[in-house]
Design a protein around this motif. Structure first.
Motif, PDB file in Angstrom:
ATOM      1  N   UNK A 128       0.826  -1.322  -0.061  1.00  0.00           N
ATOM      2  CA  UNK A 128       0.059   0.040  -0.141  1.00  0.00           C
ATOM      3  C   UNK A 128       0.908   1.349  -0.005  1.00  0.00           C
ATOM      4  N   UNK A 129       1.985   1.289   0.813  1.00  0.00           N
ATOM      5  CA  UNK A 129       2.648   2.388   0.818  1.00  0.00           C
ATOM      6  C   UNK A 129       3.656   2.544  -0.632  1.00  0.00           C
ATOM      7  N   UNK A 130       3.899   1.548  -1.290  1.00  0.00           N
ATOM      8  CA  UNK A 130       4.634   1.726  -2.574  1.00  0.00           C
ATOM      9  C   UNK A 130       3.395   2.233  -3.617  1.00  0.00           C
ATOM     10  N   UNK A 131       2.295   1.910  -3.460  1.00  0.00           N
ATOM     11  CA  UNK A 131       1.327   2.445  -4.435  1.00  0.00           C
ATOM     12  C   UNK A 131       1.198   3.852  -4.032  1.00  0.00           C
ATOM     13  N   UNK A 132       1.249   4.290  -2.710  1.00  0.00           N
ATOM     14  CA  UNK A 132       1.286   5.879  -2.384  1.00  0.00           C
ATOM     15  C   UNK A 132       2.457   6.508  -2.868  1.00  0.00           C
ATOM     16  N   UNK A 133       3.450   5.961  -2.900  1.00  0.00           N
ATOM     17  CA  UNK A 133       4.709   6.740  -3.332  1.00  0.00           C
ATOM     18  C   UNK A 133       4.348   6.936  -5.093  1.00  0.00           C
ATOM     19  N   UNK A 134       3.965   5.728  -5.521  1.00  0.00           N
ATOM     20  CA  UNK A 134       3.885   5.944  -6.962  1.00  0.00           C
ATOM     21  C   UNK A 134       2.805   7.200  -7.117  1.00  0.00           C
ATOM     22  N   UNK A 135       1.654   7.162  -6.521  1.00  0.00           N
ATOM     23  CA  UNK A 135       0.930   8.338  -6.768  1.00  0.00           C
ATOM     24  C   UNK A 135       1.460   9.625  -6.728  1.00  0.00           C
ATOM     25  N   UNK A 136       2.512   9.665  -5.775  1.00  0.00           N
ATOM     26  CA  UNK A 136       3.143  10.884  -5.895  1.00  0.00           C
ATOM     27  C   UNK A 136       3.900  11.248  -6.691  1.00  0.00           C
ATOM     28  N   UNK A 137       4.442  10.231  -7.406  1.00  0.00           N
ATOM     29  CA  UNK A 137       5.370  10.519  -8.766  1.00  0.00           C
ATOM     30  C   UNK A 137       4.435  11.035  -9.692  1.00  0.00           C
ATOM     31  N   UNK A 138       3.338  10.902  -9.945  1.00  0.00           N
ATOM     32  CA  UNK A 138       2.428  11.769 -10.916  1.00  0.00           C
ATOM     33  C   UNK A 138       2.205  13.208 -10.673  1.00  0.00           C
ATOM     34  N   UNK A 139       2.773  13.787  -9.602  1.00  0.00           N
ATOM     35  CA  UNK A 139       2.838  15.052  -9.236  1.00  0.00           C
ATOM     36  C   UNK A 139       3.909  15.789  -9.822  1.00  0.00           C
ATOM     37  N   UNK A 140       3.938  17.068 -10.207  1.00  0.00           N
ATOM     38  CA  UNK A 140       4.979  17.492 -10.794  1.00  0.00           C
ATOM     39  C   UNK A 140       5.800  18.303  -9.680  1.00  0.00           C
ATOM     40  N   UNK A 141       4.919  18.896  -8.796  1.00  0.00           N
ATOM     41  CA  UNK A 141       5.446  19.468  -7.480  1.00  0.00           C
ATOM     42  C   UNK A 141       5.375  18.436  -6.418  1.00  0.00           C
TER      43      UNK A 141
END
Length: 354
Positions: free
Chosen positions: A20-33
């Protein structure tokens, strides 16, 4: 009735929490900032570190409230920055596994105060000779994470100073082939490695719901010719004596530098475990006082040890995981196949003038 496998509950919980935490980090990678700020050691930290630490500790503390937890981050920055706190809260509470029965085994913070307290719970923890302690690094390799390269979400269980479980989620790790910063899984969610002491190592694809089927990793080949030693290193590191590392390689007659170069400490163990172009590393610190943080090595050490790799300090002593938040008794490291570890250690001693 079959005898329950030791640490089965802990392993399942740890694996789901890391996924779940790995998915969370991937979600943030979609953000530019990515909401980055500087830590005191000048390495970047993002809201992914905070949110992933809160997510993992929430899951572990809910099921094992009496266990200690050692996490890398504390919530000081979030308590003084409402905008950063809000973004962390949104990220930590928005990511859920899409398998209801798996998600039900985990816990999500219900208030912002709970989120802050969970993060700080990790900041206060320490391993001792009589504790049962979870150690975690929510994003190991934050600098490469920001660049979309290799990083790891790491969780381990240490009992009385002995590693019992190691789980490492690698969202950018390819299923096979050499490991490199820019060789990234673009089609899936990467891979997860897990180990229980005495039970070998399993690798499985990271998914979005229930744990996917895994396979056992093969033992690391035991070599006799030191020319076959393939060191992994981090040439960007500022705490290691890279020139001395090269002299160790020269003593052994092996190639230097090896093309495999990874920033994340835990990813170096992963690369050895998956036989991704390397089978050893040494760490000769520039300072006699330097000691590694426990979350950079616990779990990863267990994974390679389960595959026939020996891990010691520069004196050949086993690493003691019962000395607080650092590997306080461990000056430097020598990691390699058991068959040649002694010869790598001897080369290190010669380079150190001992």
């Amino acid at each position: 009735m079959a005898t329950p496998t030791p640490y089965a509950q802990e392993l399942q919980l740890a694996s789901l929490a890391v996924q779940r935490a790995a998915l969370l980090t991937e979600q943030l990678l979609l953000a530019v900032d990515k909401g980055a700020l500087d830590k005191s050691d000048d390495s970047p930290v993002t809201i992914a570190d905070f949110a992933a630490q809160a997510s993992i500790i929430a899951a572990i503390h809910h099921v094992f409230p009496n266990d200690d937890i050692v996490g890398e981050e504390d919530a000081t920055a979030l308590r003084s920055n409402p905008t950063l706190l809000e973004r962390t809260w949104d990220l930590a509470t928005s990511i859920h596994l899409d398998d209801p029965s798996s998600e039900a085994l985990l816990h999500t913070p219900t208030t912002r105060d709970e989120l802050l307290d969970l993060i700080d719970l990790g900041a206060k923890g320490a391993c001792t000779p009589t504790s049962r302690t979870w150690t975690l690094d929510p994003v190991d390799g934050t600098a490469t994470f920001i660049r979309g390269e290799q990083y790891a979400v790491c969780l381990s269980l240490v009992e009385n100073g002995i590693q019992k479980i190691g789980v490492i989620g690698c969202p950018n790790l390819m299923a096979s082939g050499p490991v490199a910063e820019d060789r990234v899984d673009r089609d899936g969610h990467g891979q997860m490695l897990s180990a229980v002491v005495g039970q070998g190592v399993t690798i499985r694809p990271l998914g979005t719901g229930a744990l996917l089927p895994g396979r056992a990793l093969d033992q690391v080949p035991q070599i006799e010719d030191t020319a076959l030693v393939k060191f992994i290193d981090t040439r960007a590191a500022k705490t290691q004596d890279l020139e001395a590392h090269g002299r160790v390689a020269a003593e052994l007659g092996c190639a230097w530098p090896n093309p495999v170069d990874l920033w994340s400490a835990q990813m170096r163990y992963v690369a050895i475990a998956v036989q991704g172009g390397c089978n050893a590393f040494v760490k000769l610190p520039l300072s006699e006082d330097y000691r590694s943080k426990i979350w950079d090595h616990a779990g990863g050490m267990l994974i390679v040890q389960e595959l026939g790799v020996r891990v010691t300090d520069l004196e050949g002593k086993p690493v003691d995981c019962a000395l607080g938040r650092t590997l306080a008794g461990c000056h430097g490291m020598v990691v390699g196949p058991a068959s040649v570890h002694g010869r790598i250690l001897e080369a290190v001693r010669k380079v150190r003038g001992l």
